[in-house]
Design an enzyme around this catalytic site. Structure first.
Site, PDB file in Angstrom:
ATOM      1  N   HIS A  42      43.202 -49.557  26.390  1.00 25.79           N
ATOM      2  CA  HIS A  42      43.960 -48.843  27.437  1.00 25.79           C
ATOM      3  C   HIS A  42      43.104 -48.315  28.574  1.00 25.79           C
ATOM      4  O   HIS A  42      43.628 -47.891  29.597  1.00 25.79           O
ATOM      5  CB  HIS A  42      44.844 -47.740  26.842  1.00 25.79           C
ATOM      6  CG  HIS A  42      44.145 -46.531  26.311  1.00 25.79           C
ATOM      7  ND1 HIS A  42      44.169 -45.322  26.968  1.00 25.79           N
ATOM      8  CD2 HIS A  42      43.436 -46.322  25.190  1.00 25.79           C
ATOM      9  CE1 HIS A  42      43.507 -44.420  26.258  1.00 25.79           C
ATOM     10  NE2 HIS A  42      43.053 -45.000  25.175  1.00 25.79           N
ATOM     11  N   GLN A  45      34.036 -46.583  28.215  1.00 24.88           N
ATOM     12  CA  GLN A  45      34.141 -46.336  29.661  1.00 24.88           C
ATOM     13  C   GLN A  45      33.225 -47.260  30.469  1.00 24.88           C
ATOM     14  O   GLN A  45      33.163 -47.133  31.693  1.00 24.88           O
ATOM     15  CB  GLN A  45      33.806 -44.869  29.968  1.00 24.88           C
ATOM     16  CG  GLN A  45      34.747 -43.867  29.331  1.00 24.88           C
ATOM     17  CD  GLN A  45      36.129 -43.804  29.994  1.00 24.88           C
ATOM     18  OE1 GLN A  45      36.350 -44.393  31.054  1.00 24.88           O
ATOM     19  NE2 GLN A  45      37.050 -43.117  29.359  1.00 24.88           N
ATOM     20  N   CYS A  81      42.682 -33.710  26.764  1.00 23.69           N
ATOM     21  CA  CYS A  81      42.699 -32.969  25.501  1.00 23.69           C
ATOM     22  C   CYS A  81      44.064 -33.177  24.860  1.00 23.69           C
ATOM     23  O   CYS A  81      45.090 -33.071  25.534  1.00 23.69           O
ATOM     24  CB  CYS A  81      42.444 -31.503  25.829  1.00 23.69           C
ATOM     25  SG  CYS A  81      42.346 -30.464  24.401  1.00 23.69           S
ATOM     26  N   THR A  87      48.926 -55.628   8.901  1.00 23.73           N
ATOM     27  CA  THR A  87      49.386 -56.729   9.754  1.00 23.73           C
ATOM     28  C   THR A  87      48.964 -56.482  11.195  1.00 23.73           C
ATOM     29  O   THR A  87      49.145 -55.389  11.724  1.00 23.73           O
ATOM     30  CB  THR A  87      50.928 -56.858   9.662  1.00 23.73           C
ATOM     31  OG1 THR A  87      51.268 -57.058   8.288  1.00 23.73           O
ATOM     32  CG2 THR A  87      51.447 -58.020  10.496  1.00 23.73           C
ATOM     33  N   THR A 142      38.982 -44.726  18.643  1.00 28.82           N
ATOM     34  CA  THR A 142      38.784 -43.657  17.651  1.00 28.82           C
ATOM     35  C   THR A 142      38.706 -44.251  16.248  1.00 28.82           C
ATOM     36  O   THR A 142      37.829 -43.886  15.449  1.00 28.82           O
ATOM     37  CB  THR A 142      39.923 -42.618  17.758  1.00 28.82           C
ATOM     38  OG1 THR A 142      39.941 -42.113  19.098  1.00 28.82           O
ATOM     39  CG2 THR A 142      39.722 -41.472  16.786  1.00 28.82           C
ATOM     40  N   ASN A 163      32.476 -40.462  29.716  1.00 25.14           N
ATOM     41  CA  ASN A 163      33.848 -40.450  30.218  1.00 25.14           C
ATOM     42  C   ASN A 163      34.109 -39.349  31.249  1.00 25.14           C
ATOM     43  O   ASN A 163      34.989 -39.476  32.083  1.00 25.14           O
ATOM     44  CB  ASN A 163      34.842 -40.324  29.061  1.00 25.14           C
ATOM     45  CG  ASN A 163      34.464 -39.252  28.077  1.00 25.14           C
ATOM     46  OD1 ASN A 163      33.376 -39.281  27.501  1.00 25.14           O
ATOM     47  ND2 ASN A 163      35.332 -38.282  27.881  1.00 25.14           N
TER      48      ASN A 163
HETATM   49  N1  PLP Z   1      35.352 -42.940  23.687  1.00 19.85           N
HETATM   50  C1  PLP Z   1      35.464 -42.629  24.985  1.00 19.85           C
HETATM   51  C2  PLP Z   1      34.230 -42.553  25.831  1.00 19.85           C
HETATM   52  C3  PLP Z   1      36.710 -42.369  25.544  1.00 19.85           C
HETATM   53  O1  PLP Z   1      36.810 -42.044  26.837  1.00 19.85           O
HETATM   54  C4  PLP Z   1      37.865 -42.440  24.712  1.00 19.85           C
HETATM   55  C5  PLP Z   1      39.202 -42.135  25.248  1.00 19.85           C
HETATM   56  O2  PLP Z   1      39.441 -41.096  25.839  1.00 19.85           O
HETATM   57  C6  PLP Z   1      37.691 -42.776  23.357  1.00 19.85           C
HETATM   58  C7  PLP Z   1      36.419 -43.019  22.890  1.00 19.85           C
HETATM   59  C8  PLP Z   1      38.871 -42.872  22.422  1.00 19.85           C
HETATM   60  O3  PLP Z   1      39.592 -44.045  22.695  1.00 19.85           O
HETATM   61  P1  PLP Z   1      41.007 -44.359  22.026  1.00 19.85           P
HETATM   62  O4  PLP Z   1      42.012 -43.646  22.880  1.00 19.85           O
HETATM   63  O5  PLP Z   1      41.167 -45.850  22.118  1.00 19.85           O
HETATM   64  O6  PLP Z   1      40.984 -43.890  20.623  1.00 19.85           O
END
Ligand code: PLP
Length: 389
Positions: free
Chosen positions: A207, A185, A332, A244, A74, A157
């Site tokens: 993650h 993804q 969500c 940092t 994000t 996703n």
């Molecule tokens: N983009 C996609 C396609 C995702 O599936 C996700 C996570 O759900 C994100 C962006 C956001 O990732 P992050 O949790 O690292 O901000």
């Protein structure tokens, strides 16, 4: 509720932490020092950070100098999606952002562009970005305001559907624009190469690969064309992202990135076999199931389906009560099951919604069998009562 009672089929929301990532995180947590310090302690951590940069660069086949670490995808999206860029020392204005309708909210919200400077590109009923619509909208772009920027994800996703990023890149190049690709993804699930895709920027997240949450990266094609920083301060990450560094998170991300490119094809073949068995079992249990994107190219681990008469919220709860964690599309933040903007974009009845099963390297045949047993019970309850719960 003990872990053993549960079956986790929500790897697209987040993948369980890999043991190697955990070990790397813990080892780094015990290291003293700041990666920017010049003493031995600091230098040891700098080595760790730069080694992580090499591993993340290898994930998308680029040079380590092209990786900017962030707090996740994000933040990487908010860093990339901005009207203010520099080409070397020269300011470069981006006039408008065009995003596919099925982008994750991290992209769809438009980053630092104002609302009126963000346009969505529709997708076809097959869930694929409409390239003719992209071409048409870029033809109307007013270059006097600045260059166009386009964001198209590599794998969705919710559906797992792979997007024609290379073809989109050709169109973007023809119109002199920039291309940002959310590869969150896709990495670890298909080969990802920034050069082959011809993208200017790729976005990745730890993650989703089995690394820790809260760390990701913006990967650039080169070092000349760069966005204005989102976070200013001490000048870490060559001034592109101050603050940092988090060596523990980076060490875990690096371990997950290494695992993601190891045995990529073999791992995903096994996962595809599990996903195919799961879908075949669902089709045997009920013939009115709709599996979104099943006829097209998808990443191996994702199955997004709808069952007439079963609302996604009801279905998700029913599976949860059966001990199975799956999702109703994207996770969500409010914890509520929202309507799928992806299904709506595909012209599907978004009110009915869908359920997403997403698998990973730890998924087993037993997981699929347990899912199918629960699926049969839920489907027969739906037949009897018209409701699954
Ligand atoms: N983009 C996609 C396609 C995702 O599936 C996700 C996570 O759900 C994100 C962006 C956001 O990732 P992050 O949790 O690292 O901000």
């Amino acid at each position: 509720m003990t872990k053993i009672d549960r079956t986790y089929l929500d790897w697209n929301a987040t993948a369980p932490l890999l043991p190697a990532a955990r070990e790397a995180c813990v080892a780094a947590l015990d290291m003293v020092g700041n990666p920017s310090s010049v003493h031995g302690e600091g230098r040891a951590l700098r080595m760790l950070v730069e080694s992580a940069r090499r591993d993340v660069a290898a994930l998308v086949n680029t040079a380590p100098a092209h990786v900017i670490f962030t707090s996740g995808a994000t933040e990487a999206a908010n860093l990339a999606l901005t009207p203010t860029y520099r080409m070397g020392r020269t300011p470069l204005a981006i006039g408008h952002l065009y995003v596919s309708e099925i982008e994750h909210p991290a992209i769809r919200e438009g980053g630092r562009f104002s609302r009126e400077n963000v346009t969505t590109i529709p997708v076809t009923p097959a869930g694929i970005v409409d390239l003719d619509a992209l071409e048409a909208v870029l033809q109307t772009h007013d270059k006097a305001k600045g260059l166009p920027m386009v964001a198209v994800m590599l794998a969705n996703n919710e559906t797992g559907i792979v997007q024609p990023v290379k073809a989109a890149a050709e169109i973007v190049r023809r119109h002199g624009g920039l291309l940002v690709v959310d590869a969150v993804q896709a990495v670890g699930r298909m080969p990802v190469d920034i050069e082959v895709l011809d993208a200017d920027f790729l976005i990745v997240s730890s993650h989703k690969l089995g690394g820790p949450k809260g760390v990701g990266a913006l990967v650039s094609r080169g070092e000349v064309l760069m966005p204005a920083p989102l976070i200013r301060g001490g000048g870490q990450e060559k001034g592109h992202r101050s603050g940092t560094e988090n060596p523990a998170a980076l060490a875990g991300f690096a371990a997950a990135a290494r695992a993601a490119v190891t045995d990529l094809v073999e791992r995903n073949t096994l996962i595809a076999d599990l996903r195919d068995a799961l879908e075949a079992g669902m089709r045997t249990a009920t013939n009115d199931i709709i599996i979104h994107g099943a006829d097209g190219e998808r990443v191996a681990n994702t199955s997004f389906f709808s069952l007439p008469g079963l609302k996604s919220e009801t279905g998700q709860i029913a599976f949860d009560l059966e001990g199975i964690a799956l999702s109703a599309g994207s996770a969500c933040s409010s914890g509520k099951v929202g309507q799928s903007h992806v299904l709506a974009a595909m012209g599907f009845d978004a009110a009915l919604g869908g359920l997403r099963v997403s698998l990973g390297s730890g998924s087993t045949t037993a997981d699929v069998e347990r899912f199918l047993a629960a699926f049969s019970r839920i489907v027969s309850r739906r037949r009897m009562t018209g409701n699954a719960a």
